[in-house]
Design a protein around this motif. Structure first.
Motif, PDB file in Angstrom:
ATOM      1  N   THR A 125       0.845  -1.192   0.000  1.00  0.00           N
ATOM      2  CA  THR A 125       0.000   0.000   0.000  1.00  0.00           C
ATOM      3  C   THR A 125       0.880   1.242   0.000  1.00  0.00           C
ATOM      4  N   VAL A 126       0.298   2.358  -0.400  1.00  0.00           N
ATOM      5  CA  VAL A 126       0.987   3.644  -0.324  1.00  0.00           C
ATOM      6  C   VAL A 126      -0.052   4.693   0.028  1.00  0.00           C
ATOM      7  N   GLN A 127       0.336   5.645   0.863  1.00  0.00           N
ATOM      8  CA  GLN A 127      -0.585   6.684   1.318  1.00  0.00           C
ATOM      9  C   GLN A 127      -0.063   8.061   0.948  1.00  0.00           C
ATOM     10  N   VAL A 128      -0.974   8.917   0.507  1.00  0.00           N
ATOM     11  CA  VAL A 128      -0.677  10.319   0.250  1.00  0.00           C
ATOM     12  C   VAL A 128      -1.573  11.151   1.157  1.00  0.00           C
ATOM     13  N   SER A 202      -6.932  11.998   3.112  1.00  0.00           N
ATOM     14  CA  SER A 202      -5.851  11.091   2.709  1.00  0.00           C
ATOM     15  C   SER A 202      -6.313  10.248   1.534  1.00  0.00           C
ATOM     16  N   ILE A 203      -5.338   9.727   0.782  1.00  0.00           N
ATOM     17  CA  ILE A 203      -5.586   8.780  -0.298  1.00  0.00           C
ATOM     18  C   ILE A 203      -4.682   7.578  -0.072  1.00  0.00           C
ATOM     19  N   ASP A 204      -5.273   6.387  -0.020  1.00  0.00           N
ATOM     20  CA  ASP A 204      -4.519   5.145   0.166  1.00  0.00           C
ATOM     21  C   ASP A 204      -4.709   4.274  -1.066  1.00  0.00           C
ATOM     22  N   VAL A 205      -3.609   3.757  -1.578  1.00  0.00           N
ATOM     23  CA  VAL A 205      -3.638   2.917  -2.773  1.00  0.00           C
ATOM     24  C   VAL A 205      -3.320   1.480  -2.374  1.00  0.00           C
ATOM     25  N   VAL A 223      -7.003  -0.743  -6.069  1.00  0.00           N
ATOM     26  CA  VAL A 223      -8.054   0.038  -5.417  1.00  0.00           C
ATOM     27  C   VAL A 223      -7.451   1.328  -4.873  1.00  0.00           C
ATOM     28  N   ILE A 224      -8.149   2.437  -5.069  1.00  0.00           N
ATOM     29  CA  ILE A 224      -7.744   3.733  -4.521  1.00  0.00           C
ATOM     30  C   ILE A 224      -8.817   4.184  -3.532  1.00  0.00           C
ATOM     31  N   LEU A 225      -8.422   4.317  -2.269  1.00  0.00           N
ATOM     32  CA  LEU A 225      -9.336   4.692  -1.192  1.00  0.00           C
ATOM     33  C   LEU A 225      -9.167   6.172  -0.874  1.00  0.00           C
TER      34      LEU A 225
END
Length: 694
Positions: A125-128, A202-205, A223-225
């Protein structure tokens, strides 16, 4: 020699100027210092004077020197360490020790139907963070993510403003729709392009199959949360965020001028026919005389440029609340102009209203027993695009291939028409039809989609309730309803020289409209078990049902001859199909089936375990059933398993603490599906065509 004036207004001699410079130097203070951590000097730490761009970095020995204003505060920062602020005061030398910032690993990330500590996640996962997105002042969240999400390829799908982006996670891994699934505030299938970047928390991929498997048949492309900002406890705050900018083509193509064009055409003709081109047979003599006298011809790229295209974004946000009730409200306006098309340039305008709130109805001793809330958003967009795809209907293609010897305007200011048109003179005499095609005439009369407009309205509402009968056991139920509609209208006027000199003698108008609805209901039960020694276990089970319906999608078009123009037809503002009613019956086409519905039913669950935050594992399952597949093939099972090992927590790794803070090994496996394909492909369909219109 002129005098130099510093600080204030007035006139001074050179001697006084030198004195003023000395005063400025004396007004600043020189400070020095050394920055270290637990292991020794910190190389490259940032030392900035707060509120300014005045700063430096530490050298190989951790030392720095900086001139600051009296009473200044210096800010010291370095990746992986806590930021420190120090008041200078009367002190001139500083010895500063930076402390490691462990808060980053303690932060939580969204993983689908829940959150986990960042350091305990076993999937890819990666978070912005929203604050990092807001700093870039973009009109699209995906644009801001381009440099912040490794493993995610984000490219603009079109040069037209507001047209969105193509997003590929781990490349294109499936047939059908290759775009990821967007989940906005827990609701799958949302439109990230309709969200103001300033509204995002936030955006979590979810990048790998294991982390995305919780979304089953829609997760094949990742999926992009997206989590939008919620209300916070505290005083009511009103904030404004705005940005304005101007855009131009970064690098334009270098096209031939008139003289260069003649040279190339002569060389081509000589190489193919052994003689130069007989120019008087193709171009009028007055044009040849102008070129011979130095006229370089028409710069068609420059003629179509919309220089200094404006783009701006304005957002007003109101937040506040108490420990029992919190809210966040925002209004955003976004406007973008395209860089090509001159006064017919493409444009995009979006208005967005968002209201989020949550309210604690029943509070236990140390947890919230019953909470309700809602997330509501409404967006309205109006856009105009120019045709840029393909060869024959693209304005870009026309700019690149149009003869530069062809004038855009005549000497009297009229558009350079091929033949007499609407009372204007004809300029086509002496021209070969192979060399006459004025793209500017095409543009101003509606060609390339120059007189076309789309309007869309989208409203989305989610109501939720969270019930926690005992601490750690939570039941969340949510209902979402989405309603979207849109319309499109285009208009074309007659032309004296259409593309390829196919003269158009008709007015034409087209209209279309669509409407769709989507609703879903989801329930999840999550239980965080009491700690069993160093073991921590959490379980989640849930169900989901979603219905999508296209109520209608209808379009129509009609034409009227130039000499039969209706009195009510006076340009774009009156170019509606209703104004063609005295002519032939409009060509109405039904392009969508009324009440064309699609259903998705799901069951899912997740089990997570970790021991002392050193060993961890996650198992997820999802069982999806979709109505777009044939009987007996509508259900699919999508499992995943992943595990992780934080090696830096082991005793045998303690000797690496001086240079290795955190090291985790993880492995994962999962299965995903893709239901985003055309419906009813399992049927042998029959299509009829002909004048009957069936």
């Amino acid at each position: 020699m002129g005098a130099l004036t510093l600080m204030g207004l007035g006139y001074s001699s050179n001697a006084n100027a030198a004195a003023s410079v000395q005063e400025v130097q004396q007004a600043t203070k020189k400070i020095t210092g050394t920055v270290v951590d637990a292991q020794g000097p910190v190389i490259g730490a940032s030392v900035m004077e707060k509120g300014t761009t005045n700063g430096t970095v530490t050298d190989f020995d951790g030392n720095f020197t900086l001139n600051v204003n009296p009473g200044a505060t210096i800010v010291l920062s370095y990746i992986g360490y806590e930021t420190q602020e120090i008041k200078v005061g009367n002190q001139s030398n500083f010895n500063i020790t930076l402390n490691e910032d462990d808060a980053v690993l303690e932060e939580v990330v969204v993983v689908g139907y829940g959150v986990q500590k960042k350091k305990l996640v076993t999937g890819a996962t990666v978070q912005v963070k929203g604050e990092d997105i807001a700093k870039l002042n973009t009109t699209s969240a995906l644009e801001a993510m381009q440099s912040s999400t490794p493993g995610v390829q984000i490219t603009q799908s079109s040069s037209q403003p507001g047209k969105g982006y193509k997003v590929y996670i781990r490349g294109m891994g499936t047939t059908g729709d290759s775009q990821p699934l967007y989940v906005i505030d827990g609701v799958a299938g949302g439109d990230i392009n309709a969200i103001n970047p300033n509204d995002i928390e936030s955006i979590d991929v979810l990048k790998d199959a294991a982390s995305a498997a919780i979304y089953g048949s829609r997760a094949a492309n990742g999926v992009i949360l997206v989590t939008t900002k919620q209300g916070k406890e505290g005083k009511i705050e009103l904030s404004y965020n705005g940005a304005i900018g101007w855009s131009n083509a970064y690098k334009r193509p270098q096209l031939l001028n008139a003289q260069q064009y003649m040279t190339i055409m002569d060389e081509y003709t000589f190489n193919t026919a052994g003689t130069k081109l007989d120019w008087p047979a193709f171009v009028p003599q007055d044009i040849l005389n102008k070129v011979a006298n130095g006229w370089t011809g028409t710069d068609w790229w420059g003629a179509f440029e919309n220089k200094n295209a404006v783009q701006h974004n304005h957002s007003v946000t109101l937040t506040g609340g108490t420990d029992r009730s919190k809210f966040a409200m925002s209004y955003t306006y976004t406007g973008n102009q395209g860089i090509m098309g001159a006064e017919k340039a493409s444009n995009y305008n979006r208005h967005t209203i968002r209201i989020n709130s949550d309210h604690v109805l029943l509070k236990a001793k140390d947890f919230d027993a019953i909470t309700i809330g809602e997330n509501v958003s409404i967006s309205y967009t109006k856009s105009h695009d120019l045709a840029e795809d393909g060869m024959y209907w693209s304005y870009i293609h026309s700019l690149l291939q149009t003869n530069p010897m062809l004038p855009q305007y005549a000497d009297n200011g009229d558009v350079y028409y091929y033949q007499e048109f609407d009372g204007t003179p004809a300029y086509g005499q002496g021209w070969s039809t192979a060399m006459f095609n004025n793209p500017w005439e095409n543009l101003i009369h509606g060609g390339f989609g120059a007189m076309a407009e789309s309007r869309n309205v989208n409203s989305n509402a989610t109501a939720f309730m969270v019930v926690q009968p005992i601490k750690g056991l939570r039941w969340r139920s949510q209902f979402n309803y989405n309603w979207g509609s849109g319309s499109y209208r285009s208009y074309n006027e007659p032309q004296s020289s259409g593309y390829g000199n196919a003269t158009s003698v008709v007015y034409s108008a087209s209209q279309s409209a669509w409407l769709n609805t989507n609703w879903s209901i989801e329930n999840t039960i999550t239980y965080d078990l009491p700690m069993l020694g160093a073991h921590k276990i959490s379980a989640m089970v849930g169900q989901s049902f979603q219905s999508t319906a296209w109520s209608f999608n209808v379009g129509g078009s009609n034409k009227v001859n130039y000499g039969e123009q209706l009195a009510t037809l006076k340009g774009w503002d009156s170019a509606w199909l209703s104004n063609f009613k005295l002519l032939n019956t409009p060509d109405i086409t039904l392009t969508g089936k009324p009440n064309d519905e699609e259903y998705l039913a799901s069951w899912f669950g997740r089990l997570t375990w970790d021991w002392n935050e050193t060993y961890m594992a996650t198992v997820t399952v999802r069982y999806d059933g979709s109505s777009i597949f044939t009987d007996g093939k509508r259900w699919g099972f999508f499992p995943s398993v992943s595990a992780g090992w934080v090696m830096t927590n082991e005793k045998f790794m303690q000797g690496t603490k001086s240079w290795l803070d955190f090291f985790k090994i993880r492995a994962s496996w999962g299965q995903n599906g893709n239901k985003n394909i055309s419906k009813y492909q399992y049927l042998a369909t029959i299509a009829l065509s002909g004048e009957s219109g069936l």
